[in-house]
Design an enzyme around this catalytic site. Structure first.
Site, PDB file in Angstrom:
ATOM      1  N   TYR A 120       0.825  -1.204   0.000  1.00 26.49           N
ATOM      2  CA  TYR A 120       0.000   0.000   0.000  1.00 26.49           C
ATOM      3  C   TYR A 120       0.865   1.263   0.000  1.00 26.49           C
ATOM      4  O   TYR A 120       0.552   2.251  -0.675  1.00 26.49           O
ATOM      5  CB  TYR A 120      -0.929   0.007   1.214  1.00 26.49           C
ATOM      6  CG  TYR A 120      -2.233  -0.738   1.009  1.00 26.49           C
ATOM      7  CD1 TYR A 120      -2.977  -0.567  -0.159  1.00 26.49           C
ATOM      8  CD2 TYR A 120      -2.730  -1.591   1.993  1.00 26.49           C
ATOM      9  CE1 TYR A 120      -4.181  -1.244  -0.340  1.00 26.49           C
ATOM     10  CE2 TYR A 120      -3.938  -2.271   1.815  1.00 26.49           C
ATOM     11  CZ  TYR A 120      -4.658  -2.092   0.641  1.00 26.49           C
ATOM     12  OH  TYR A 120      -5.842  -2.760   0.458  1.00 26.49           O
ATOM     13  N   HIS A 136      -7.397   1.593  -0.680  1.00 26.68           N
ATOM     14  CA  HIS A 136      -7.522   1.464   0.775  1.00 26.68           C
ATOM     15  C   HIS A 136      -8.979   1.372   1.216  1.00 26.68           C
ATOM     16  O   HIS A 136      -9.359   0.516   2.013  1.00 26.68           O
ATOM     17  CB  HIS A 136      -6.891   2.676   1.460  1.00 26.68           C
ATOM     18  CG  HIS A 136      -5.427   2.534   1.726  1.00 26.68           C
ATOM     19  ND1 HIS A 136      -4.927   1.774   2.752  1.00 26.68           N
ATOM     20  CD2 HIS A 136      -4.360   3.064   1.088  1.00 26.68           C
ATOM     21  CE1 HIS A 136      -3.609   1.834   2.739  1.00 26.68           C
ATOM     22  NE2 HIS A 136      -3.233   2.617   1.747  1.00 26.68           N
TER      23      HIS A 136
END
Length: 251
Positions: A28, A41
């Protein structure tokens, strides 16, 4: 598409036995475009009020040098690697751009490492393949007990529901990505050999899955989703990444 990332450290790499969240966080952080990072996300691809992130990653490919069962930690060698896959080429582009423009060092938990190699691997997928599960494949149902409590039941590869529910999961992923049903929704997965149960913890929750070698067969649309997004559930938490057996034999 499949990507292999290799990391190198000056010392052995110590990680908890359930390290999926650490690897997920690294991926991420590699997404260096704000709107896309927010999408991955917080939203993902939606079908029936369920979010599918449509990427997955493998276990660390190298065997640990030591397993400290008391502290529940693995001690890996200085050099480690892993696979990740995604349906979205933008995911790879952002990750690659982030890697080549990033600071020299990457934190892997409490370890400091550098990215020593990044390799993009093409998998030419047919409608029947022998694959290795490089991270556990998990599929489950939420049931009610006689006391009216919720209980998660994880299916093993020898139960008929295992293949049936993985097929349904692939169809849902396809619809979430394309907004329409696949033209052909045939899919079957059969365990072949070396099937092992794995139990991991992710943010305090137990997840059960199975690694090993499987034969999968199905419509091209679903086969492509299987290789890019992963098989079964919890893919973005590091479950269900598959690689063609013939590719592993070339390594």
């Amino acid at each position: 598409m499949l990507c292999k990332i290799s990391f190198s450290s000056d010392s052995q790499i110590h990680l908890p036995t359930s390290y999926n969240y650490i690897i997920q966080s690294i991926l991420y952080k590699f997404i260096n475009e704000e709107s896309y990072a927010n999408f991955m996300h917080n939203q993902g691809y939606i079908f029936n009020n369920r979010s599918y992130k449509l990427f997955s990653f493998s276990n660390i490919l190298e065997r640990p040098l030591l397993i400290d069962r008391k502290k529940k930690r693995f001690v890996f060698p200085k050099d480690i690697s892993l696979y990740f896959s995604s349906v979205d080429n933008d995911f790879f582009r952002y990750v690659f751009n982030s890697i080549i423009n990033a600071d020299k060092y990457v934190n892997i938990g409490q370890n400091t490492a550098v990215i020593s190699k990044i390799e993009f691997i093409r998998q030419d997928v047919s409608q029947k393949e022998i694959v290795a599960a490089m991270s556990p494949i998990t599929i489950y149902s939420t049931l009610l007990t006689p006391e009216n409590n919720k209980k998660t039941y994880y299916y093993n590869p020898y139960e008929k529901e295992f293949s049936s529910y993985i097929r349904k999961n692939l169809i849902h992923k396809y619809i979430a990505l394309y907004g329409d049903d696949p033209t052909n929704d045939n899919f079957l997965i059969v365990p072949k050999r070396d099937i092992h149960e794995s139990i991991i913890k992710y943010k305090g929750f137990i997840i059960k899955g199975h690694t090993g070698t499987f034969e999968i067969e199905g419509a091209q649309e679903l086969m492509d989703i299987a290789f890019c997004a992963g098989l079964g559930g919890k893919n973005s938490q590091g479950m269900g990444l598959i690689v063609k057996e013939e590719i592993l034999k070339q390594k």
